[in-house]
Design an enzyme around this catalytic site. Structure first.
Site, short mmCIF file in Angstrom:
data_model
loop_
_atom_site.label_atom_id
_atom_site.label_comp_id
_atom_site.label_asym_id
_atom_site.label_seq_id
_atom_site.Cartn_x
_atom_site.Cartn_y
_atom_site.Cartn_z
N ARG A 55 26.80 -5.08 16.26
CA ARG A 55 25.63 -5.72 15.67
C ARG A 55 26.08 -6.67 14.56
N LYS A 96 6.08 -8.41 16.46
CA LYS A 96 6.76 -9.55 15.85
C LYS A 96 6.62 -10.79 16.74
N ASN A 141 16.68 6.12 11.22
CA ASN A 141 16.88 5.61 12.58
C ASN A 141 18.10 4.72 12.63
N ASN A 142 18.38 4.05 11.52
CA ASN A 142 19.40 2.99 11.53
C ASN A 142 20.77 3.54 11.12
N LEU A 143 21.78 2.81 11.57
CA LEU A 143 23.16 3.31 11.45
C LEU A 143 23.62 3.55 10.01
N SER A 151 12.18 -10.73 13.53
CA SER A 151 13.33 -9.86 13.81
C SER A 151 14.12 -10.36 15.00
N ALA A 152 15.40 -10.02 15.02
CA ALA A 152 16.24 -10.32 16.18
C ALA A 152 15.77 -9.56 17.41
N TYR A 166 6.75 -2.31 18.55
CA TYR A 166 7.13 -2.94 17.29
C TYR A 166 7.60 -4.37 17.54
N PHE A 208 18.71 -10.25 11.41
CA PHE A 208 19.57 -9.39 12.22
C PHE A 208 19.57 -8.01 11.55
N LYS A 245 7.66 -0.60 10.83
CA LYS A 245 8.89 -1.11 11.46
C LYS A 245 9.71 -0.10 12.27
N ASN A 301 0.83 -1.21 0.00
CA ASN A 301 0.00 0.00 0.00
C ASN A 301 0.86 1.26 0.00
P1 NAD Z 1 9.85 -1.51 4.55
O1 NAD Z 1 9.08 -0.52 5.35
O2 NAD Z 1 10.82 -1.00 3.56
O3 NAD Z 1 8.86 -2.53 3.82
C1 NAD Z 1 7.61 -2.88 4.35
C2 NAD Z 1 6.58 -2.69 3.25
O4 NAD Z 1 5.29 -3.06 3.72
C3 NAD Z 1 6.48 -1.23 2.79
O5 NAD Z 1 6.62 -1.19 1.38
C4 NAD Z 1 5.09 -0.80 3.24
O6 NAD Z 1 4.52 0.15 2.36
C5 NAD Z 1 4.34 -2.13 3.24
N1 NAD Z 1 3.17 -2.19 4.13
C6 NAD Z 1 3.11 -1.89 5.46
N2 NAD Z 1 1.88 -2.13 5.92
C7 NAD Z 1 1.13 -2.58 4.88
C8 NAD Z 1 -0.21 -3.00 4.73
N3 NAD Z 1 -1.07 -2.98 5.76
N4 NAD Z 1 -0.64 -3.41 3.52
C9 NAD Z 1 0.21 -3.42 2.45
N5 NAD Z 1 1.50 -3.06 2.53
C10 NAD Z 1 1.96 -2.63 3.74
O7 NAD Z 1 10.59 -2.46 5.60
P2 NAD Z 1 11.72 -3.57 5.36
O8 NAD Z 1 12.97 -3.07 5.98
O9 NAD Z 1 11.73 -4.01 3.95
O10 NAD Z 1 11.17 -4.71 6.29
C11 NAD Z 1 10.35 -5.78 5.79
C12 NAD Z 1 9.88 -6.60 6.96
O11 NAD Z 1 11.01 -7.08 7.70
C13 NAD Z 1 9.03 -5.81 7.96
O12 NAD Z 1 8.00 -6.65 8.43
C14 NAD Z 1 10.01 -5.48 9.06
O13 NAD Z 1 9.37 -5.30 10.30
C15 NAD Z 1 10.91 -6.70 9.06
N6 NAD Z 1 12.26 -6.46 9.59
C16 NAD Z 1 12.99 -5.40 9.11
C17 NAD Z 1 14.26 -5.15 9.64
C18 NAD Z 1 15.08 -3.97 9.16
O14 NAD Z 1 15.97 -3.54 9.91
N7 NAD Z 1 14.86 -3.46 7.95
C19 NAD Z 1 14.78 -5.97 10.65
C20 NAD Z 1 14.02 -7.05 11.10
C21 NAD Z 1 12.74 -7.28 10.55
N1 UFG Z 2 23.86 3.84 16.05
C1 UFG Z 2 24.66 4.96 16.06
N2 UFG Z 2 24.20 6.09 15.48
C2 UFG Z 2 23.00 6.14 14.85
C3 UFG Z 2 22.20 4.98 14.79
C4 UFG Z 2 22.66 3.84 15.41
O1 UFG Z 2 25.76 4.95 16.62
O2 UFG Z 2 22.65 7.22 14.32
C5 UFG Z 2 24.37 2.59 16.68
C6 UFG Z 2 23.44 1.97 17.71
O3 UFG Z 2 23.72 2.44 19.00
C7 UFG Z 2 23.77 0.47 17.55
C8 UFG Z 2 24.13 0.34 16.09
O4 UFG Z 2 24.47 1.64 15.64
O5 UFG Z 2 24.90 0.15 18.31
C9 UFG Z 2 23.00 -0.21 15.22
O6 UFG Z 2 21.84 0.58 15.38
P1 UFG Z 2 20.56 0.40 14.41
O7 UFG Z 2 19.53 1.37 14.84
O8 UFG Z 2 21.02 0.46 13.00
O9 UFG Z 2 20.11 -1.11 14.68
P2 UFG Z 2 19.49 -1.79 15.98
O10 UFG Z 2 20.23 -3.06 16.17
O11 UFG Z 2 19.46 -0.87 17.13
O12 UFG Z 2 18.00 -2.07 15.54
C10 UFG Z 2 17.68 -2.60 14.25
C11 UFG Z 2 16.26 -2.22 13.88
C12 UFG Z 2 15.28 -2.93 14.77
C13 UFG Z 2 15.51 -4.40 14.66
C14 UFG Z 2 16.94 -4.74 15.05
C15 UFG Z 2 17.22 -6.22 14.85
O13 UFG Z 2 16.08 -0.82 14.00
O14 UFG Z 2 13.98 -2.67 14.34
O15 UFG Z 2 17.84 -3.99 14.22
O16 UFG Z 2 16.87 -6.61 13.58
F1 UFG Z 2 14.67 -5.04 15.47
#
Ligand code: NAD
Ligand code: UFG
Length: 337
Positions: free
Chosen positions: A230, A152, A197-199, A124-125, A148, A177, A84, A32
């Protein structure tokens, strides 16, 4: 095998669509665009040189999902769709519980109604408690710190119960991971909305000049250089993990969790320095306070996936950083360009 891919326009979904087609599967994709862009679908089609059906629906919409299943008759589902962002899930928890759990229940009902026997679920981890010994195995203690993560955890339980009650069907729960990197073509990649949000997305946006400096969130952890460790896994390796999971799902019954990680930890400073070396760029950074709720160290024991899925992560961190940089420099504004 005909695979219904939910959330296939997203970061991991789009890379997995490429791998599925490369491995001879037929795909039907739904999304969507809650957190993605239609261009991702066009670019997947360009990479594989093939067309495939895409339907824009919210999978919480029972009738719309039912129609997709009736029209396309998939044999298997990979369920990526979900919200997510950890911090956002703390401020709007009901949106997260509603979207992630209702969509999963809807999907399980549609699968039963249409006789679809195999489900691969994006877990997810984050389902593991932070106080486990490392590396994390599938039997490590589970427990979450944010809505979140609980979605999961709960979806894993719901899927496990539903599969058991239905019988003669299977689910593979893939605990990712830390996914990083982009397709080697540099045409699809991670496109975070707003400030990442992510590194690695924050790091590469800093390298391209979008941010003044990268905050290194904590340098007082009990790790060799004090920064967080990580298990970063290339998104294309994650994608091949899904292909392996489909094969496994067709041979077993019941629900089975698997870690998808490399088994190796990398610190924040190690990532910065290797990224600088590989891409010949400078990444200005500043040490800040820890992020609330962050753990120091997290990495996988991927032995179960090696043994039963016959899958292994093969890409190096250097490849992931080069691929990220190619995506970042070719698409400084993600899919908006
Ligand atoms: P993403 O946000 O890029 O992809 C998720 C997709 O789902 C998006 O395109 C979004 O538009 C779609 N979506 C959300 N709700 C919907 C709904 N109700 N109907 C239809 N589409 C919908 O995220 P991603 O990084 O590709 O992650 C994919 C999956 O893996 C997610 O479930 C996420 O929670 C999980 N995951 C991601 C990470 C990560 O760090 N990226 C880590 C662990 C798990
Ligand atoms: N970090 C920084 N600066 C930043 C962002 C992160 O130093 O701007 C550090 C964090 O402290 C951590 C490492 O980089 O030590 C990784 O951080 P991320 O936010 O990239 O990853 P996390 O492991 O904290 O979390 C991610 C996703 C979660 C998911 C998890 C495991 O955000 O949703 O990985 O899959 F659940």
């Amino acid at each position: 095998m005909k695979v219904l891919v939910t959330g296939g326009a997203g970061y991991i979904g789009s890379h997995t669509c490429v791998e599925l087609i490369k491995n001879g599967h037929e795909i039907v994709v739904v999304d969507n665009f809650a957190n993605s862009h239609p261009k991702a679908i066009e670019r997947v089609k360009a990479i594989v040189g093939k067309d495939f059906p895409f339907i824009e629906i919210n999978i919480c919409d029972t009738e719309a999902l039912d129609k997709v299943c009736a029209d396309h008759k998939p044999d298997c589902v990979i369920h990526f769709a979900g919200l997510k962002a950890v911090a956002e899930s703390v401020s709007i928890p009901l949106n997260y519980y509603e979207n992630n759990i209702v969509s999963t229940i809807n999907l399980l009902r549609a699968m039963e109604k249409h006789g679809i026997k195999h489900l691969i679920f994006s877990s997810s981890a984050t389902v593991y408690r932070a106080d486990n010994e490392m590396p994390l195995t599938e039997d490590s203690t589970r427990g979450c710190t944010n809505p979140y993560g609980w979605t999961k955890y709960m979806c894993e339980q719901i899927i496990t119960d539903a599969v058991k009650a239905r019988g003669n069907c299977s689910a593979v729960l893939l605990r990712y991971f830390n996914p990083i990197g982009a397709h080697e073509s540099g045409t699809i990649g991670e496109d975070p909305s707003g400030v990442p949000n992510n590194l690695l997305p924050y790091l590469s946006q800093t390298a391209v000049g979008k941010h003044k400096e990268l905050p290194v969130t904590g340098a007082d952890y009990d790790t060799p250089d004090g920064t967080g460790i990580r298990d970063y896994i290339h998104v294309s390796d994650l994608a091949t993990g899904h292909v392996a999971a489909i094969e496994y799902a067709t041979k077993v019954e019941g629900a089975h969790p698997f870690n998808l990680g490399t088994g190796k930890g990398t610190s924040v400073l190690e990532m910065i320095h290797t990224f600088e070396k590989v891409n010949g760029v400078k990444v200005p950074y500043r040490i800040t306070d820890r992020r609330p709720g962050d753990s120091g160290v997290s990495y996988a024991d991927p032995a179960k996936a090696h043994e039963l899925l016959n899958w292994k992560a093969v890409k190096t961190p250097e490849e992931a950083y080069a691929d990220t940089w190619r995506w970042q420099t070719n698409n400084p504004n993600g899919y908006q360009d």
